[in-house]
Design a protein around this motif. Structure first.
Motif, short mmCIF file in Angstrom:
data_model
loop_
_atom_site.label_atom_id
_atom_site.label_comp_id
_atom_site.label_asym_id
_atom_site.label_seq_id
_atom_site.Cartn_x
_atom_site.Cartn_y
_atom_site.Cartn_z
N ARG A 1 41.38 -22.89 1.49
CA ARG A 1 42.58 -23.62 1.06
C ARG A 1 43.80 -22.72 1.05
NH1 ARG A 1 40.40 -27.49 -3.80
NH2 ARG A 1 38.92 -28.63 -2.49
N ILE A 2 43.63 -21.45 0.74
CA ILE A 2 44.76 -20.52 0.69
C ILE A 2 45.31 -20.30 2.11
CG2 ILE A 2 45.42 -18.15 0.16
CD1 ILE A 2 43.36 -18.19 -2.09
N VAL A 3 44.47 -20.25 3.09
CA VAL A 3 44.88 -20.05 4.48
C VAL A 3 45.43 -21.35 5.05
CG1 VAL A 3 44.09 -19.46 6.80
CG2 VAL A 3 43.24 -18.18 4.83
N ALA A 4 44.83 -22.47 4.71
CA ALA A 4 45.22 -23.75 5.28
C ALA A 4 46.57 -24.22 4.76
CB ALA A 4 44.16 -24.79 4.98
N LEU A 5 46.92 -23.88 3.53
CA LEU A 5 48.17 -24.35 2.94
C LEU A 5 49.41 -23.85 3.70
CD1 LEU A 5 49.38 -26.04 0.70
CD2 LEU A 5 49.35 -24.02 -0.76
N PRO A 6 49.54 -22.57 4.02
CA PRO A 6 50.71 -22.13 4.80
C PRO A 6 50.74 -22.73 6.21
CG PRO A 6 49.65 -20.24 3.77
CD PRO A 6 48.76 -21.43 3.55
N ILE A 7 49.56 -22.92 6.78
CA ILE A 7 49.51 -23.51 8.12
C ILE A 7 50.00 -24.95 8.07
CG2 ILE A 7 47.99 -24.23 9.99
CD1 ILE A 7 46.32 -21.71 9.38
N LEU A 8 49.55 -25.71 7.07
CA LEU A 8 50.01 -27.09 6.92
C LEU A 8 51.50 -27.16 6.63
CD1 LEU A 8 47.05 -28.71 4.95
CD2 LEU A 8 47.69 -29.09 7.33
N ALA A 9 52.00 -26.24 5.85
CA ALA A 9 53.43 -26.22 5.53
C ALA A 9 54.25 -25.92 6.79
CB ALA A 9 53.71 -25.18 4.46
N ALA A 10 53.77 -25.01 7.60
CA ALA A 10 54.47 -24.68 8.85
C ALA A 10 54.45 -25.86 9.80
CB ALA A 10 53.83 -23.46 9.50
N LEU A 11 53.33 -26.56 9.88
CA LEU A 11 53.25 -27.73 10.75
C LEU A 11 54.16 -28.85 10.26
CD1 LEU A 11 49.42 -27.86 11.55
CD2 LEU A 11 51.28 -27.24 13.09
N ALA A 12 54.25 -29.04 8.95
CA ALA A 12 55.12 -30.06 8.39
C ALA A 12 56.59 -29.74 8.67
CB ALA A 12 54.88 -30.20 6.89
N CYS A 13 56.97 -28.49 8.55
CA CYS A 13 58.35 -28.08 8.85
C CYS A 13 58.65 -28.27 10.33
CB CYS A 13 58.57 -26.64 8.45
SG CYS A 13 58.63 -26.40 6.66
N ALA A 14 57.71 -27.94 11.17
CA ALA A 14 57.92 -28.08 12.62
C ALA A 14 58.04 -29.54 13.01
CB ALA A 14 56.78 -27.41 13.38
N ALA A 15 57.30 -30.41 12.34
CA ALA A 15 57.34 -31.84 12.67
C ALA A 15 58.67 -32.46 12.27
CB ALA A 15 56.19 -32.56 11.97
N CYS A 16 59.29 -31.95 11.23
CA CYS A 16 60.56 -32.52 10.75
C CYS A 16 61.78 -31.90 11.42
CB CYS A 16 60.67 -32.34 9.24
SG CYS A 16 59.42 -33.27 8.33
N SER A 17 61.60 -30.80 12.09
CA SER A 17 62.76 -30.12 12.68
C SER A 17 63.23 -30.86 13.93
CB SER A 17 62.41 -28.68 13.02
OG SER A 17 61.44 -28.65 14.03
N LYS A 18 64.47 -30.59 14.33
CA LYS A 18 65.05 -31.21 15.51
C LYS A 18 64.40 -30.65 16.77
CE LYS A 18 69.64 -31.82 13.51
NZ LYS A 18 71.05 -31.48 13.65
N PRO A 19 64.28 -31.48 17.81
CA PRO A 19 63.74 -30.95 19.06
C PRO A 19 64.74 -29.97 19.68
CG PRO A 19 64.49 -33.20 19.37
CD PRO A 19 64.60 -32.89 17.89
N PRO A 20 64.27 -29.02 20.42
CA PRO A 20 65.19 -28.05 21.03
C PRO A 20 66.12 -28.74 22.02
CG PRO A 20 63.00 -27.78 21.93
CD PRO A 20 62.89 -28.78 20.81
N GLN A 21 67.37 -28.34 21.98
CA GLN A 21 68.37 -28.90 22.89
C GLN A 21 68.17 -28.31 24.28
OE1 GLN A 21 70.51 -31.28 22.09
NE2 GLN A 21 69.61 -31.33 20.06
N PRO A 22 68.38 -29.12 25.33
CA PRO A 22 68.23 -28.57 26.68
C PRO A 22 69.29 -27.50 26.93
CG PRO A 22 69.13 -30.79 26.75
CD PRO A 22 68.76 -30.51 25.32
N ASN A 23 68.89 -26.52 27.67
CA ASN A 23 69.82 -25.43 27.97
C ASN A 23 70.91 -25.91 28.90
OD1 ASN A 23 68.26 -23.73 26.47
ND2 ASN A 23 67.14 -22.91 28.20
N LYS A 24 72.12 -25.43 28.65
CA LYS A 24 73.24 -25.75 29.54
C LYS A 24 73.05 -24.97 30.84
CE LYS A 24 76.59 -26.55 25.88
NZ LYS A 24 77.86 -26.12 25.30
N PRO A 25 73.49 -25.54 31.95
CA PRO A 25 73.37 -24.78 33.20
C PRO A 25 74.28 -23.55 33.13
CG PRO A 25 74.64 -26.79 33.53
CD PRO A 25 74.09 -26.84 32.13
N PRO A 26 73.89 -22.50 33.77
CA PRO A 26 74.71 -21.28 33.72
C PRO A 26 76.06 -21.51 34.39
CG PRO A 26 72.97 -21.06 35.35
CD PRO A 26 72.72 -22.35 34.61
N ALA A 27 77.04 -20.80 33.90
CA ALA A 27 78.39 -20.90 34.46
C ALA A 27 78.35 -20.36 35.89
CB ALA A 27 79.36 -20.09 33.63
#
Length: 71
Positions: free
Chosen positions: A3-29
């Motif tokens: 449970r001690i190991v699983a709790l940080p992993i679950l917290a990281a997965l929950a944060c990743a699920a709520c975060s914004k998707p990465p924005q596409p990179n702009k084409p280089p100048a």
């Protein structure tokens, strides 16, 4: 112990699920055009064409002036 190991992993997965998707990179100048070996020849050709145009225009003007005097 699991449970001690699983709790940080679950917290990281929950944060990743709520975060914004990465924005596409702009084409280089666009980069500056690299000079090629024949660029100087192209510049000379362009200059010669410009000179020829001026000479042709002057010849036309002179021909008109001669024609105007002849009349």
């Amino acid at each position: 112990m699991n449970r001690i190991v699983a709790l940080p992993i679950l917290a990281a997965l929950a944060c990743a699920a709520c975060s914004k998707p990465p924005q596409p990179n702009k084409p280089p100048a666009p980069q500056a055009r690299a000079e090629t070996p024949w660029d100087s020849m192209e510049a000379q050709k362009k200059k010669a064409q410009d000179v020829q145009k001026v000479v042709d225009d002057q010849a036309k003007a002179q021909a008109k002036a001669v024609e105007a005097q002849a009349q």
